[in-house]
Design a protein around this motif. Structure first.
Motif, mmCIF file in Angstrom:
data_model
loop_
_atom_site.group_PDB
_atom_site.id
_atom_site.type_symbol
_atom_site.label_atom_id
_atom_site.label_comp_id
_atom_site.label_asym_id
_atom_site.label_seq_id
_atom_site.Cartn_x
_atom_site.Cartn_y
_atom_site.Cartn_z
ATOM 1 N N UNK A 52 86.978 29.245 20.138
ATOM 2 C CA UNK A 52 88.103 28.498 20.712
ATOM 3 C C UNK A 52 88.841 27.701 19.651
ATOM 4 N N UNK A 53 88.177 27.424 18.537
ATOM 5 C CA UNK A 53 88.830 26.737 17.425
ATOM 6 C C UNK A 53 89.349 27.720 16.376
ATOM 7 N N UNK A 54 89.427 28.999 16.788
ATOM 8 C CA UNK A 54 89.995 30.069 15.970
ATOM 9 C C UNK A 54 89.268 30.264 14.637
ATOM 10 N N UNK A 55 87.970 30.147 14.656
ATOM 11 C CA UNK A 55 87.134 30.383 13.473
ATOM 12 C C UNK A 55 86.314 31.656 13.683
ATOM 13 N N UNK A 56 86.980 32.748 14.065
ATOM 14 C CA UNK A 56 86.309 34.004 14.380
ATOM 15 C C UNK A 56 85.564 34.590 13.187
ATOM 16 N N UNK A 57 86.113 34.440 11.992
ATOM 17 C CA UNK A 57 85.470 34.994 10.808
ATOM 18 C C UNK A 57 84.143 34.287 10.526
ATOM 19 N N UNK A 58 84.120 32.980 10.709
ATOM 20 C CA UNK A 58 82.882 32.221 10.506
ATOM 21 C C UNK A 58 81.822 32.678 11.507
ATOM 22 N N UNK A 59 82.207 32.802 12.752
ATOM 23 C CA UNK A 59 81.301 33.247 13.797
ATOM 24 C C UNK A 59 80.759 34.641 13.495
ATOM 25 N N UNK A 60 81.638 35.550 13.102
ATOM 26 C CA UNK A 60 81.222 36.918 12.783
ATOM 27 C C UNK A 60 80.304 36.938 11.569
ATOM 28 N N UNK A 61 80.612 36.139 10.559
ATOM 29 C CA UNK A 61 79.781 36.086 9.356
ATOM 30 C C UNK A 61 78.383 35.581 9.688
ATOM 31 N N UNK A 62 78.304 34.545 10.511
ATOM 32 C CA UNK A 62 77.001 33.996 10.879
ATOM 33 C C UNK A 62 76.177 35.008 11.674
ATOM 34 N N UNK A 63 76.786 35.654 12.651
ATOM 35 C CA UNK A 63 76.028 36.551 13.524
ATOM 36 C C UNK A 63 75.742 37.900 12.891
ATOM 37 N N UNK A 64 76.625 38.396 12.043
ATOM 38 C CA UNK A 64 76.441 39.733 11.503
ATOM 39 C C UNK A 64 75.818 39.786 10.122
ATOM 40 N N UNK A 65 75.968 38.738 9.340
ATOM 41 C CA UNK A 65 75.452 38.769 7.977
ATOM 42 C C UNK A 65 74.310 37.772 7.782
ATOM 43 N N UNK A 66 74.567 36.500 8.047
ATOM 44 C CA UNK A 66 73.576 35.462 7.755
ATOM 45 C C UNK A 66 72.287 35.679 8.540
ATOM 46 N N UNK A 67 72.396 35.951 9.827
ATOM 47 C CA UNK A 67 71.185 36.126 10.640
ATOM 48 C C UNK A 67 70.376 37.317 10.155
ATOM 49 N N UNK A 68 71.045 38.388 9.783
ATOM 50 C CA UNK A 68 70.326 39.580 9.323
ATOM 51 C C UNK A 68 69.672 39.350 7.967
ATOM 52 N N UNK A 69 70.308 38.591 7.102
ATOM 53 C CA UNK A 69 69.688 38.263 5.817
ATOM 54 C C UNK A 69 68.485 37.353 6.034
ATOM 55 N N UNK A 70 68.616 36.373 6.925
ATOM 56 C CA UNK A 70 67.484 35.491 7.229
ATOM 57 C C UNK A 70 66.311 36.278 7.804
ATOM 58 N N UNK A 71 66.595 37.227 8.711
ATOM 59 C CA UNK A 71 65.544 38.080 9.269
ATOM 60 C C UNK A 71 64.843 38.854 8.156
ATOM 61 N N UNK A 72 65.607 39.383 7.236
ATOM 62 C CA UNK A 72 65.031 40.144 6.131
ATOM 63 C C UNK A 72 64.110 39.259 5.292
ATOM 64 N N UNK A 73 64.549 38.055 4.985
ATOM 65 C CA UNK A 73 63.727 37.119 4.199
ATOM 66 C C UNK A 73 62.443 36.780 4.948
ATOM 67 N N UNK A 74 62.551 36.506 6.245
ATOM 68 C CA UNK A 74 61.369 36.159 7.048
ATOM 69 C C UNK A 74 60.365 37.307 7.058
ATOM 70 N N UNK A 75 60.837 38.524 7.243
ATOM 71 C CA UNK A 75 59.937 39.684 7.283
ATOM 72 C C UNK A 75 59.340 39.954 5.901
ATOM 73 N N UNK A 76 60.130 39.808 4.854
ATOM 74 C CA UNK A 76 59.589 40.006 3.506
ATOM 75 C C UNK A 76 58.513 38.972 3.178
ATOM 76 N N UNK A 77 58.751 37.716 3.539
ATOM 77 C CA UNK A 77 57.728 36.682 3.306
ATOM 78 C C UNK A 77 56.451 36.993 4.083
ATOM 79 N N UNK A 78 56.601 37.484 5.299
ATOM 80 C CA UNK A 78 55.441 37.863 6.107
ATOM 81 C C UNK A 78 54.701 39.037 5.479
#
Length: 181
Positions: free
Chosen positions: A142-168
Motif C-alpha cells: 500500500x506504500x508502493x514498495x513492491x520491489x522491497x516486498x518481492x525482494x524479501x519474499x523471493x530472495x532474502x527468505x530463500x537465502x536465509x533458508x539455504x543458510x539454515x539448512x547448510x548450518x544444519x
C-alpha cells in the motif's frame, strides 16, 4: 524509461532470481542435505501454517489495501495500527484452532508423518510469522514498495533458508533447533 517500466523490470529480475534460488534450494540442495522425513516435515509445517494463516489473518492484507487511501493522511499511522489489531486477533484465533483441534489435525498425519505430531506446536510460531509477514507485505504494497516486498519474499527468505539448512547439515545444531530456526 518510465517509473512503471523501471519497477516492472526490477520486479522481473527479482522474481527470476527468486525462482532460480527456489529451484536450487528445493530440487538440488534440500533433498540431498535433509532426510526425507525432515524435508517432508518442513513442507508440511509451512503448508499447514500457510493455510491456517490465510484463514486466521482475517483478510488483513485486503483490508489494508482497501482502506489505506482513506487513512494515509492520518499522522498516527492508522493503517498499520488497524493491521496490527486484526493480526493480533488472528494470532489468538490461530492459537485457539491449534489447541482445540490438535487431535484432529495430528490424526490426519500420524501414519504418513509421525514427526509432525512430535513437532505440532511449531505450527503456532510458523502461523504467527506468516501472519506478521503478510501484514508487513500488505503494508509495503500500500506504500508502493513492491520491489522491497518481492525482494524479501523471493530472495532474502530463500537465502536465509539455504543458510539454515547448510548450518544444519554441518551439524551446527540438532533437529529440534533446526526446526525452531
Amino acid at each position: 524509461m518510465g517509473i512503471v517500466s523501471k519497477t516492472g523490470f526490477k520486479f522481473s529480475i527479482i522474481l527470476y532470481v527468486g525462482i532460480g534460488l527456489g529451484y536450487v534450494n528445493t530440487v538440488l540442495i534440500f533433498p540431498n542435505l535433509l532426510t526425507e522425513e525432515e524435508f517432508g516435515l518442513t513442507r508440511i509445517l509451512f503448508a499447514a501454517g500457510a493455510l491456517i494463516a490465510q484463514i486466521t489473518q482475517l483478510g488483513t492484507g485486503n483490508i489494508l489495501v482497501r482502506f489505506h487511501p482513506y487513512l494515509k493522511e492520518d499522522k498516527k499511522n492508522t493503517t498499520l495500527t488497524l493491521g496490527l489489531i486484526l493480526s493480533f486477533a488472528g494470532v489468538i484465533l490461530s492459537a485457539l484452532i491449534l489447541i482445540l483441534f490438535r487431535e484432529q489435525l495430528t490424526a490426519y498425519y500420524i501414519e504418513n508423518s509421525p514427526l509432525f505430531t512430535d513437532y505440532f506446536y511449531l505450527l503456532l510460531p510458523v502461523v504467527i510469522s506468516l501472519i506478521a509477514y503478510n501484514l508487513f507485505d500488505a503494508y509495503l504494497r500500500v506504500n508502493l514498495k513492491n520491489s522491497v516486498s518481492a525482494f524479501l519474499s523471493n530472495v532474502v527468505i530463500r537465502i536465509l533458508w539455504l543458510v539454515v539448512v547448510l548450518l544444519y547439515s554441518f551439524k551446527v545444531y540438532d533437529t529440534t533447533i533446526f526446526l525452531w530456526v
